[in-house]
Design a protein around this motif. Sequence first.
Motif, PDB file in Angstrom:
ATOM      1  N   THR A  30       0.791  -1.101  -0.004  1.00 49.76           N
ATOM      2  CA  THR A  30      -0.153  -0.154  -0.106  1.00 49.76           C
ATOM      3  C   THR A  30       0.642   1.195   0.066  1.00 49.76           C
ATOM      4  OG1 THR A  30      -1.777  -1.100   1.101  1.00 49.76           O
ATOM      5  CG2 THR A  30      -1.870   1.247   1.167  1.00 49.76           C
ATOM      6  N   ASN A  31       1.953   1.241   0.756  1.00 48.81           N
ATOM      7  CA  ASN A  31       2.630   2.407   1.036  1.00 48.81           C
ATOM      8  C   ASN A  31       3.550   2.868  -0.140  1.00 48.81           C
ATOM      9  OD1 ASN A  31       1.876   3.330   3.637  1.00 48.81           O
ATOM     10  ND2 ASN A  31       4.015   3.249   4.300  1.00 48.81           N
ATOM     11  N   ILE A  32       4.086   1.813  -0.643  1.00 44.66           N
ATOM     12  CA  ILE A  32       5.109   2.062  -1.861  1.00 44.66           C
ATOM     13  C   ILE A  32       4.224   2.366  -3.169  1.00 44.66           C
ATOM     14  CG2 ILE A  32       5.035  -0.203  -2.451  1.00 44.66           C
ATOM     15  CD1 ILE A  32       7.814   2.437  -2.736  1.00 44.66           C
ATOM     16  N   LYS A  33       2.959   1.805  -3.306  1.00 47.35           N
ATOM     17  CA  LYS A  33       2.108   2.191  -4.278  1.00 47.35           C
ATOM     18  C   LYS A  33       1.698   3.834  -3.936  1.00 47.35           C
ATOM     19  CE  LYS A  33       0.279  -2.218  -5.367  1.00 47.35           C
ATOM     20  NZ  LYS A  33      -0.674  -3.129  -5.461  1.00 47.35           N
ATOM     21  N   LEU A 150       5.949  -9.219  -1.285  1.00 45.48           N
ATOM     22  CA  LEU A 150       5.641  -7.866  -0.433  1.00 45.48           C
ATOM     23  C   LEU A 150       6.902  -6.978  -0.518  1.00 45.48           C
ATOM     24  CD1 LEU A 150       3.640  -9.687   2.446  1.00 45.48           C
ATOM     25  CD2 LEU A 150       2.879  -8.618   0.469  1.00 45.48           C
ATOM     26  N   ASP A 151       7.733  -7.222  -1.216  1.00 42.12           N
ATOM     27  CA  ASP A 151       8.921  -6.094  -1.276  1.00 42.12           C
ATOM     28  C   ASP A 151       8.391  -4.945  -1.885  1.00 42.12           C
ATOM     29  OD1 ASP A 151      11.814  -6.041  -0.578  1.00 42.12           O
ATOM     30  OD2 ASP A 151      11.631  -5.249  -2.634  1.00 42.12           O
ATOM     31  N   GLN A 172      11.068 -15.398  10.147  1.00 39.04           N
ATOM     32  CA  GLN A 172      10.140 -14.813  10.781  1.00 39.04           C
ATOM     33  C   GLN A 172       9.205 -14.051   9.775  1.00 39.04           C
ATOM     34  OE1 GLN A 172      13.320 -13.937  10.426  1.00 39.04           O
ATOM     35  NE2 GLN A 172      13.752 -12.040  11.495  1.00 39.04           N
ATOM     36  N   PHE A 173       9.682 -13.851   8.493  1.00 37.95           N
ATOM     37  CA  PHE A 173       8.696 -13.085   7.580  1.00 37.95           C
ATOM     38  C   PHE A 173       8.019 -14.094   6.481  1.00 37.95           C
ATOM     39  CE2 PHE A 173      12.496 -10.188   8.648  1.00 37.95           C
ATOM     40  CZ  PHE A 173      11.727  -9.457   9.504  1.00 37.95           C
ATOM     41  N   LEU A 174       9.048 -15.064   6.053  1.00 40.26           N
ATOM     42  CA  LEU A 174       8.880 -15.672   4.538  1.00 40.26           C
ATOM     43  C   LEU A 174       8.369 -17.036   4.820  1.00 40.26           C
ATOM     44  CD1 LEU A 174      12.154 -14.140   2.801  1.00 40.26           C
ATOM     45  CD2 LEU A 174       9.934 -13.184   3.055  1.00 40.26           C
ATOM     46  N   GLY A 175       8.549 -17.536   6.236  1.00 39.64           N
ATOM     47  CA  GLY A 175       7.996 -19.105   6.232  1.00 39.64           C
ATOM     48  C   GLY A 175       9.205 -19.780   6.442  1.00 39.64           C
ATOM     49  N   ASN A 176       8.794 -20.836   7.102  1.00 37.73           N
ATOM     50  CA  ASN A 176       9.935 -21.858   7.791  1.00 37.73           C
ATOM     51  C   ASN A 176      10.260 -23.015   6.949  1.00 37.73           C
ATOM     52  OD1 ASN A 176       7.720 -23.351   8.492  1.00 37.73           O
ATOM     53  ND2 ASN A 176       7.834 -23.003  10.522  1.00 37.73           N
ATOM     54  N   ALA A 186       8.808 -15.994  -5.404  1.00 37.39           N
ATOM     55  CA  ALA A 186       7.967 -16.150  -6.935  1.00 37.39           C
ATOM     56  C   ALA A 186       6.976 -15.353  -7.103  1.00 37.39           C
ATOM     57  CB  ALA A 186       7.413 -17.761  -6.830  1.00 37.39           C
ATOM     58  N   GLY A 187       6.768 -14.557  -5.944  1.00 41.79           N
ATOM     59  CA  GLY A 187       5.728 -13.258  -6.194  1.00 41.79           C
ATOM     60  C   GLY A 187       6.197 -12.352  -7.021  1.00 41.79           C
TER      61      GLY A 187
END
Length: 411
Positions: A30-33, A150-151, A172-176, A186-187
Amino acid sequence: MNYQETTNWMFNQLPMYQLQGASAYKEDLTNIKLLAAHLDNPQNHLKCIHVAGTNGKGSTSHMLASILQEAGYKVGLYTSPHLKDFRERIKINGEDISEDFVIEFVAKHKSFFEANDMSFFEMSVGLAFDYFASEKTDIAIIEVGLGGRLDATNIITPLVSVITNIDLDHMQFLGNTTTAIAGEKAGIIKPNVPVVIGEYTEETEAVFLAKAKENNTPIYFAADLISGVFPSDLLGDYQFHNKKTVQQVVVVLNSKTDFKVSIDNLKKGLLNTVKNTGLQGRWQQLGESPKIICDTAHNKHGLAVVMNQIQKETFENLHIVLGVVNDKDLNSILPLFPKKAHYYFCRPDSSRGLATEILKEAAEKHGLIGEKYDSVATAFAAAKKNALENDFIYVGGSTFVVAELPLNSKN
């Protein structure tokens, strides 16, 4: 504000992952857009290559920039983090963005940043896009900061997407699991935009193939398609896979875009990466007799390759200057380090630096013995004082540790 005051404000007033870690991570775009719209969407005027991955994305980005420079193009390069100066993050043909441009950009938009709680990274991305658009780059290499989906960089539609590799980092952000992390990386895959994959496993391959099919995206696995690599001035063993990735990106550029890169451009670009881009801290030699090497590798995947490369060196005694950040999983990285070495434990000068005592105690449990020092500088000085002519000194564990070394001179 002058340049120093401007960058201090950027670093200290708003969330910055390099300093604060988890609290600076944003969970949507949201912010970067909002910022991009405020800047009249400069990213829409750029031709880009988008580079993600757990390790190697910085080296890959710099090699691509160097190759395209050799081909005669005006090349923007956005990477993170910086080692010495914020301006290292934003370059055109190897030249850092000017202090004046940074000052004027922040002064012009400061009230907007404050009103909308922009993070340090979002401001940096907006600055890079605005600079490259205003300078009319032919092409820009954009390195993902963290993850992908989400980068803040993920508002571009590139000519080619690149994912170097997947490993367990920033869990902690991307999954374990590597599958979950691959899904985040891949996003960056966009509809009908070719994607080049560097290293992969059976699990991550399935994620990439599914995402590519969903987006009608041509997908290229460099590890399978490139049989040999050309030499580079980046001498780390881990560059073998990065060079394969880069060479496959060049194939895609030549076949799928209007950009043309010759074999000669490719070879010269790889050999002149440091000269053309100013990249530092990748298996970088700082001294001879004793040989001194520093490297920014800081997770299990990267450190495993570096420790293996150290064992290929010829030396009498091994000295390791080691410091890490406080969110590092020590039980995953410390077993990689050789027990037959003398350690100089230190804390990098960062709010995220792990206390030296904690690192030393954890290291001793893994049979790594040495002394603790109150700074990287004193640890490094002690290692140089103790080392004999035929010894080997390695300095690393964190980008922050390497950043405190005298990188521009062999000493």
